[in-house]
Design a protein around this motif. Structure first.
Motif, PDB file in Angstrom:
ATOM      1  N   ILE A  16      45.057  70.549  57.003  1.00 22.44           N
ATOM      2  CA  ILE A  16      44.512  71.880  57.294  1.00 22.44           C
ATOM      3  C   ILE A  16      45.706  72.814  57.447  1.00 22.44           C
ATOM      4  O   ILE A  16      46.702  72.485  58.081  1.00 22.44           O
ATOM      5  CB  ILE A  16      43.579  71.871  58.524  1.00 22.44           C
ATOM      6  CG1 ILE A  16      44.183  71.087  59.680  1.00 22.44           C
ATOM      7  CG2 ILE A  16      42.215  71.315  58.126  1.00 22.44           C
ATOM      8  CD1 ILE A  16      43.383  71.215  60.966  1.00 22.44           C
ATOM      9  N   TYR A  18      48.154  76.015  58.260  1.00 20.22           N
ATOM     10  CA  TYR A  18      48.406  77.003  59.317  1.00 20.22           C
ATOM     11  C   TYR A  18      48.010  78.370  58.791  1.00 20.22           C
ATOM     12  O   TYR A  18      48.242  78.667  57.613  1.00 20.22           O
ATOM     13  CB  TYR A  18      49.894  77.035  59.680  1.00 20.22           C
ATOM     14  CG  TYR A  18      50.378  75.806  60.405  1.00 20.22           C
ATOM     15  CD1 TYR A  18      49.699  75.327  61.530  1.00 20.22           C
ATOM     16  CD2 TYR A  18      51.520  75.139  60.006  1.00 20.22           C
ATOM     17  CE1 TYR A  18      50.151  74.205  62.207  1.00 20.22           C
ATOM     18  CE2 TYR A  18      51.979  74.018  60.676  1.00 20.22           C
ATOM     19  CZ  TYR A  18      51.290  73.554  61.778  1.00 20.22           C
ATOM     20  OH  TYR A  18      51.731  72.449  62.435  1.00 20.22           O
ATOM     21  N   HIS A  24      50.863  79.543  49.657  1.00 15.00           N
ATOM     22  CA  HIS A  24      51.876  79.486  48.596  1.00 15.00           C
ATOM     23  C   HIS A  24      51.632  78.259  47.723  1.00 15.00           C
ATOM     24  O   HIS A  24      50.648  77.530  47.893  1.00 15.00           O
ATOM     25  CB  HIS A  24      53.289  79.526  49.165  1.00 15.00           C
ATOM     26  CG  HIS A  24      53.584  78.448  50.162  1.00 15.00           C
ATOM     27  ND1 HIS A  24      53.568  77.118  49.847  1.00 15.00           N
ATOM     28  CD2 HIS A  24      53.882  78.511  51.482  1.00 15.00           C
ATOM     29  CE1 HIS A  24      53.871  76.409  50.910  1.00 15.00           C
ATOM     30  NE2 HIS A  24      54.047  77.226  51.933  1.00 15.00           N
ATOM     31  N   ASP A  55      44.260  75.229  60.346  1.00 12.65           N
ATOM     32  CA  ASP A  55      44.783  74.792  61.632  1.00 12.65           C
ATOM     33  C   ASP A  55      45.121  76.064  62.401  1.00 12.65           C
ATOM     34  O   ASP A  55      46.089  76.742  62.067  1.00 12.65           O
ATOM     35  CB  ASP A  55      46.057  73.980  61.315  1.00 12.65           C
ATOM     36  CG  ASP A  55      46.584  73.224  62.507  1.00 12.65           C
ATOM     37  OD1 ASP A  55      46.082  73.442  63.614  1.00 12.65           O
ATOM     38  OD2 ASP A  55      47.506  72.409  62.304  1.00 12.65           O
ATOM     39  N   GLY A 263      51.678  66.469  52.492  1.00 15.80           N
ATOM     40  CA  GLY A 263      53.054  66.605  52.021  1.00 15.80           C
ATOM     41  C   GLY A 263      53.917  65.584  52.747  1.00 15.80           C
ATOM     42  O   GLY A 263      53.558  65.121  53.831  1.00 15.80           O
ATOM     43  N   ASP A 265      56.422  65.772  54.523  1.00 11.34           N
ATOM     44  CA  ASP A 265      56.921  66.131  55.849  1.00 11.34           C
ATOM     45  C   ASP A 265      55.979  65.728  56.978  1.00 11.34           C
ATOM     46  O   ASP A 265      56.388  65.638  58.123  1.00 11.34           O
ATOM     47  CB  ASP A 265      57.169  67.649  55.911  1.00 11.34           C
ATOM     48  CG  ASP A 265      55.943  68.451  55.494  1.00 11.34           C
ATOM     49  OD1 ASP A 265      55.260  68.035  54.533  1.00 11.34           O
ATOM     50  OD2 ASP A 265      55.658  69.484  56.122  1.00 11.34           O
ATOM     51  N   TRP A 294      57.773  67.776  47.530  1.00 12.15           N
ATOM     52  CA  TRP A 294      57.875  69.221  47.762  1.00 12.15           C
ATOM     53  C   TRP A 294      58.374  69.937  46.526  1.00 12.15           C
ATOM     54  O   TRP A 294      59.174  69.398  45.759  1.00 12.15           O
ATOM     55  CB  TRP A 294      58.835  69.473  48.940  1.00 12.15           C
ATOM     56  CG  TRP A 294      58.077  69.545  50.231  1.00 12.15           C
ATOM     57  CD1 TRP A 294      57.112  68.667  50.650  1.00 12.15           C
ATOM     58  CD2 TRP A 294      58.202  70.543  51.236  1.00 12.15           C
ATOM     59  NE1 TRP A 294      56.624  69.062  51.854  1.00 12.15           N
ATOM     60  CE2 TRP A 294      57.275  70.217  52.252  1.00 12.15           C
ATOM     61  CE3 TRP A 294      58.995  71.670  51.396  1.00 12.15           C
ATOM     62  CZ2 TRP A 294      57.124  70.978  53.399  1.00 12.15           C
ATOM     63  CZ3 TRP A 294      58.844  72.432  52.551  1.00 12.15           C
ATOM     64  CH2 TRP A 294      57.922  72.094  53.537  1.00 12.15           C
ATOM     65  N   TRP A 295      57.918  71.164  46.380  1.00  6.91           N
ATOM     66  CA  TRP A 295      58.377  72.012  45.278  1.00  6.91           C
ATOM     67  C   TRP A 295      59.557  72.869  45.731  1.00  6.91           C
ATOM     68  O   TRP A 295      59.505  73.480  46.797  1.00  6.91           O
ATOM     69  CB  TRP A 295      57.264  72.959  44.826  1.00  6.91           C
ATOM     70  CG  TRP A 295      56.181  72.298  44.070  1.00  6.91           C
ATOM     71  CD1 TRP A 295      55.025  71.799  44.589  1.00  6.91           C
ATOM     72  CD2 TRP A 295      56.133  72.050  42.661  1.00  6.91           C
ATOM     73  NE1 TRP A 295      54.260  71.258  43.584  1.00  6.91           N
ATOM     74  CE2 TRP A 295      54.919  71.405  42.396  1.00  6.91           C
ATOM     75  CE3 TRP A 295      57.002  72.323  41.607  1.00  6.91           C
ATOM     76  CZ2 TRP A 295      54.543  71.010  41.117  1.00  6.91           C
ATOM     77  CZ3 TRP A 295      56.637  71.944  40.332  1.00  6.91           C
ATOM     78  CH2 TRP A 295      55.425  71.294  40.093  1.00  6.91           C
TER      79      TRP A 295
HETATM   80  N1  MSP Z   1      48.812  72.398  59.917  1.00  4.92           N
HETATM   81  C1  MSP Z   1      49.661  71.340  59.480  1.00  4.92           C
HETATM   82  C2  MSP Z   1      48.855  70.198  58.920  1.00  4.92           C
HETATM   83  C3  MSP Z   1      47.843  69.628  59.854  1.00  4.92           C
HETATM   84  S1  MSP Z   1      46.883  68.402  59.071  1.00  4.92           S
HETATM   85  C4  MSP Z   1      46.017  67.723  60.299  1.00  4.92           C
HETATM   86  C5  MSP Z   1      50.615  71.848  58.406  1.00  4.92           C
HETATM   87  N2  MSP Z   1      50.268  72.956  57.789  1.00  4.92           N
HETATM   88  S2  MSP Z   1      51.158  73.744  56.701  1.00  4.92           S
HETATM   89  O1  MSP Z   1      50.356  74.865  56.309  1.00  4.92           O
HETATM   90  O2  MSP Z   1      52.454  74.035  57.207  1.00  4.92           O
HETATM   91  O3  MSP Z   1      51.440  72.781  55.532  1.00  4.92           O
HETATM   92  C6  MSP Z   1      50.431  72.249  54.770  1.00  4.92           C
HETATM   93  C7  MSP Z   1      50.935  71.425  53.638  1.00  4.92           C
HETATM   94  O4  MSP Z   1      51.716  72.190  52.733  1.00  4.92           O
HETATM   95  C8  MSP Z   1      51.802  70.258  54.079  1.00  4.92           C
HETATM   96  O5  MSP Z   1      51.261  69.088  53.518  1.00  4.92           O
HETATM   97  C9  MSP Z   1      53.142  70.560  53.458  1.00  4.92           C
HETATM   98  O6  MSP Z   1      53.768  69.384  53.053  1.00  4.92           O
HETATM   99  C10 MSP Z   1      52.743  71.383  52.261  1.00  4.92           C
HETATM  100  N3  MSP Z   1      53.868  72.167  51.769  1.00  4.92           N
HETATM  101  C11 MSP Z   1      54.500  73.210  52.388  1.00  4.92           C
HETATM  102  N4  MSP Z   1      55.513  73.628  51.577  1.00  4.92           N
HETATM  103  C12 MSP Z   1      55.558  72.873  50.446  1.00  4.92           C
HETATM  104  C13 MSP Z   1      56.294  72.900  49.249  1.00  4.92           C
HETATM  105  N5  MSP Z   1      57.308  73.721  49.059  1.00  4.92           N
HETATM  106  N6  MSP Z   1      55.933  72.029  48.263  1.00  4.92           N
HETATM  107  C14 MSP Z   1      54.844  71.202  48.385  1.00  4.92           C
HETATM  108  N7  MSP Z   1      54.134  71.173  49.500  1.00  4.92           N
HETATM  109  C15 MSP Z   1      54.572  71.856  50.603  1.00  4.92           C
HETATM  110  O7  MSP Z   1      51.622  71.201  58.163  1.00  4.92           O
END
Ligand code: MSP
Length: 669
Positions: A16, A18, A24, A55, A263, A265, A294-295
C-alpha cells in the motif's frame, strides 16, 4: 488454516502506497506487474483477487498536514485521489482499494493487537534507544554510530526510554526457518530467499509495536496513550480488506492463496515480521513474497531533487498505457534492478510493437481482405496442409505451455519473450509461405493446390488469435483491439471469461469477417522524437537552471500604461482543481479553478506545455475580468498567467504560481 489448504486460487497484493508522495514509476511498476498476473489467472479461470491501496498513517503525513494547515485526514483525502485516478489510466484491474484510514481496516488492526496481547505474543515493556528530538525518531546503537548523531538530520541524539508494547518476534525465528525450508519458493527471487533466511538465522529481536510519540494512527485498544506501529497497521491491510475475521468473509477463500508483490527494500517486513504475526494469529503465512528490483532513470537514482522522477501520467499520455506497460514488464528481468530510458522505450515500441506485432496483424488482415474479401477461409483442406503449418501450430502450443510455467514463476519478462517467439514465428511463416504469390498466381499455375492460400491465411489468423489471448494480461487494450480486428467479439474478450476455453490451437468460430482497423503502433520517428524530448525536458526545468534562457518578449514591445490601466485587471489567486482534455483539440485543457468564493471554468491552450498532473493542485494567477470567450463550445471565464521564454530557439513555459499559504481569491496587484 494452513498453507496446504491453498485452493488453487490466486490472491495478489501490491504494497500500500504512502500518500505523501506523487505516484511514480516505482508504484506503477509494482501495480502493473500485479495486474498482469491477476489478469493471467482470471483468464486461466482461477479464483482471482487483486488488492491495492494506500498507507495513510504516520508522522510524515501528520507533519505534512500541519504544514498545510490541514488535518491529516483532509490531506489524505486530497492526495489519495492522485493514486486512485492513475490506476484506471494504466488499465489496472484491482478488485478492491483499501485505505488504512478506513474503519473496516482500523478495527481489524485493533483485533490483531488485542488477540496477540491476550495470547501473550504482545507484551508491555520499555523501549530504549537513541532519540532525535526534532525528528521524533529512535535509532539503534548501530544507526547512531560513534558520533551519536541523527542519521537523518545530523543533530546530537539523546538516550531515552519509553513505555512500549513489543511483539515476541524472537519466538518465531525457528518457525520461520522451518517454514521457509519447507517452502523454498515462498520468497522469490532466490537471492532474496537466501538473504532473508540468513537474516533470520542471525537471530530475531522482539519488535516494538507501539509509539507514544505519534498521534496520527490507530490507537492501542484500551490504552489510548499508545498508537499502533505503522508497519503493523499497514501489513494488516492484506487481510482486513478481505473482511477478516468475519465468518464467511472473502478471507476464507482468498487468504490461503495470498501472494505479496513488493519492492526489494521492504522484503523483511513482508517475509519476516508479517509471516511471524500471521503465525501468532494462527493464520497461514503468504504463499509467496516476491521482491522486484528498483528502477533508476538514465543511470541515476530517481529523486525529486534531481527532477528526474518518471511520471506515469505523462508516460501514459505520451505513449499510451499499453506501450508503457509492455516496456516496464519486458525491459528488465523481473526481480532485477533496471534502468528506465525513454529513448529505449521509443526503440522498443518501434521494434517489438510497430514492427513485429503490428506488421503481423497488418499483413495478415490485408491479405485476408485482398484475397478473400475479408472472410476468414474455412479450415478444411487437409491435402493442402504442409509440415510448416503443423510446426507453427505445435510451436504455438509449446509457447502457451512455456508461458504458463513462466507466469507461475512471476517471470513476466520471459513470458513476454516467449510470446514474441510466437509472433516472430508468424512473421517468418509469412516470409516462407509467400501468400502473395499464392494469391496472385495465374489460373494455369498448378504448382500449389487451390486451397493452399486458405490454409496459410487461416494459420496466420490463428496465430494472432492466440497471441491476443496471451497478450491480454500485459496489454489489455491492444489485445482487445487485435481481437476486434480479427472479427471477434470485443465485449466477450474484455470480460476475460470467454478466453478460457479458447487457448488451444484451432478453436475458432465460423464464419468470421475480419475488420482491419488503424495501425496499432505507428512508428516513432526517432530524430523528431529527440527534438520533442529536448523541448519537454527544457519546459520541465525551472528557468533559473538555464542561464541561457532569454525572455521572449523584450519590454520595449509594450507601450507605457498608467497605474489606473493596470488596476483595471482583476488578478486573483486560484487553485487548479480539475484538468480535463478538450475533445478534438491537441492544445486545449478545460480547467476547473477554485477562487475561494467561487469556482470557474477556464479553457487554456497549454496542453502541449504541461501535463494534467503538473497542473492539478497548483496555486496560480488568474485574470478574472476578461470578457468570457467560447472555445470549442466551452465558455472560458478567465485566463491564467504563464511566463514564456526561449531556449535554443525553442519556446519554454512556466506557470505563474504562488505559495500554498496564500489564500484562494486573494487580489494581486
Ligand atoms: N507504505 C509502504 C508499504 C507498506 S505495505 C504494507 C511503502 N510505500 S512506498 O509508497 O514508499 O513504496 C511502495 C513501493 O514502491 C515499494 O515496494 C517500493 O519498493 C516501490 N518503489 C519505490 N521506488 C521505486 C523504484 N525507483 N523502482 C521500483 N520500485 C520502487 O513502502
Amino acid at each position: 488454516m494452513t498453507r496446504s489448504e491453498n485452493n488453487g486460487g490466486f490472491y495478489i497484493t501490491t504494497p500500500i502506497y504512502y500518500v505523501n508522495d506523487v505516484p511514480h514509476i516505482g508504484h506503477a511498476y509494482t501495480t502493473i506487474a500485479c495486474d498482469a498476473l491477476a489478469r493471467w489467472h482470471r483468464t486461466a479461470g482461477h479464483e482471482t483477487r487483486f488488492l491495492t491501496g494506500t498507507d495513510e498513517h504516520g508522522q510524515k503525513i501528520e507533519q505534512a498536514a500541519q504544514k498545510r494547515g490541514m488535518t491529516p485526514i483532509e490531506l489524505c483525502d486530497e492526495v489519495v485521489v492522485n493514486i486512485q485516478k492513475l490506476w484506471p489510466l494504466l488499465e489496472v484491474s484491482n478488485d478492491d482499494f483499501i485505505r488504512t484510514t478506513e474503519e473496516r481496516h482500523a478495527k481489524v488492526v485493533q483485533y490483531f493487537f488485542k488477540t496477540l496481547l491476550d495470547k501473550g505474543d504482545i507484551y508491555k515493556g520499555d523501549y530504549e534507544g537513541w532519540y532525535c528530538l526534532p525528528c521524533e525518531t529512535y535509532f539503534t546503537d548501530a544507526q547512531a554510530g560513534d558520533q551519536r548523531a541523527c542519521p537523518d538530520c545530523g543533530r546530537p541524539l539523546t538516550r531515552m526510554s519509553e513505555e512500549s508494547y513489543f511483539f515476541r518476534l524472537s519466538n518465531y525465528a525457528g518457525k520461520l526457518i522451518a517454514h521457509y525450508e519447507a517452502h523454498p519458493d515462498a520468497i522469490m527471487p532466490k537471492a532474496r530467499y537466501n538473504e532473508v533466511l540468513s537474516f533470520i538465522r542471525g537471530g530475531l529481536q522482539d519488535l516494538s509495536v507501539s509509539r507514544t510519540t505519534l498521534k496520527w494512527g490507530i490507537s492501542v485498544p484500551g490504552d489510548d496513550k499508545h498508537v499502533i506501529y505503522v508497519w503493523l497497521d499497514a501489513l494488516v491491510n492484506y487481510i482486513s480488506a478481505l473482511g477478516y475475521p468475519q465468518p464467511g468473509g472473502l478471507w476464507e477463500t482468498h487468504w490461503p492463496n495470498a501472494r505479496h508483490m513488493v519492492g526489494k527494500d521492504i522484503i523483511r517486513f513482508h517475509a519476516v515480521i508479517w509471516p511471524a504475526i500471521l503465525m501468532a494469529m494462527g493464520l497461514n503465512p503468504p504463499v509467496r513474497v516476491f521482491a522486484h528490483g528498483w528502477w533508476t532513470v538514465e543511470g541515476d537514482k530517481m529523486s525529486k531533487s534531481k527532477g528526474n522522477v518518471v511520471d506515469p501520467f505523462e508516460m501514459t499520455e505520451l505513449y499510451g498505457a499499453d506501450a508503457f506497460r509492455y516496456f516496464l514488464l519486458r525491459e528488465v528481468p523481473f526481480g532485477n534492478d533496471g534502468d528506465f530510458s525513454e529513448l529505449a522505450m521509443a526503440h522498443r515500441i518501434n521494434s517489438d510493437l510497430a514492427n513485429d506485432l503490428g506488421n503481423l496483424l497488418n499483413r495478415t488482415l490485408q491479405m485476408i481482405e485482398k484475397y478473400r474479401g475479408g472472410a476468414l477461409p474455412a479450415d478444411g483442406c487437409l491435402a493442402c496442409a504442409k509440415e510448416t503449418d503443423r510446426s507453427v501450430a505445435l510451436a504455438a502450443d509449446a509457447a502457451i505451455e512455456r508461458m504458463k510455467a513462466e507466469m507461475d514463476e512471476f517471470a513476466l519478462d520471459s513470458a513476454l519473450k516467449t510470446l514474441w517467439t510466437l509472433i516472430s514465428a508468424g512473421n517468418k511463416y509469412i516470409d516462407e509461405t509467400e501468400p502473395w504469390k499464392l494469391g496472385n498466381k495465374g489460373r494455369d499455375d498448378q504448382s500449389e493446390p487451390e486451397g493452399r492460400l486458405d490454409v496459410v491465411l487461416r494459420t496466420l489468423w490463428e496465430i494472432l488469435r492466440l497471441a491476443a489471448i496471451l497478450l491480454h494480461p500485459f496489454m489489455p487494450e491492444t489485445a482487445a483491439e487485435i481481437w476486434a480486428q480479427l472479427g471477434l467479439d470485443r465485449g466477450a474478450f474484455s470480460s476475460g471469461e470467454a478466453l478460457l476455453s479458447r487457448w488451444q490451437w484451432g478453436r475458432c468460430p465460423s464464419p468470421v469477417i475480419v475488420k482491419k482497423g488503424p495501425v496499432l503502433f505507428p512508428r516513432i520517428d526517432i530524430s523528431k522524437w529527440k527534438e520533442e524530448k529536448a523541448r519537454r525536458d527544457a519546459a520541465k526545468r525551472p528557468a533559473a537552471e538555464h542561464p541561457s534562457v532569454v525572455p521572449v518578449a523584450p519590454a520595449e514591445k509594450f507601450g507605457e500604461i498608467s497605474i489606473a490601466d493596470f488596476k483595471k485587471l482583476e488578478i486573483r489567486v486560484a487553485m487548479i482543481e480539475r484538468v480535463e482534455t478538450v475533445e478534438k483539440s491537441d492544445k486545449l485543457y478545460k480547467l476547473l479553478v477554485d477562487l475561494g468564493a467561487q469556482k470557474r471554468v477556464i479553457v487554456s491552450g497549454i496542453r502541449e506545455q504541461f501535463s494534467a498532473d503538473e497542473l492539478t493542485g497548483k496555486r496560480i494567477l488568474v485574470i478574472c475580468n476578461l470578457k468570457p470567450a467560447k472555445l470549442r463550445g466551452i465558455t472560458s471565464e478567465g485566463m491564467l498567467l504563464t511566463a514564456e521564454a526561449t531556449k535554443g530557439g525553442k519556446a519554454i513555459y512556466a506557470l505563474a504560481t504562488v505559495d500554498d499559504n496564500v489564500p484562494l481569491g486573494s487580489l494581486v496587484g
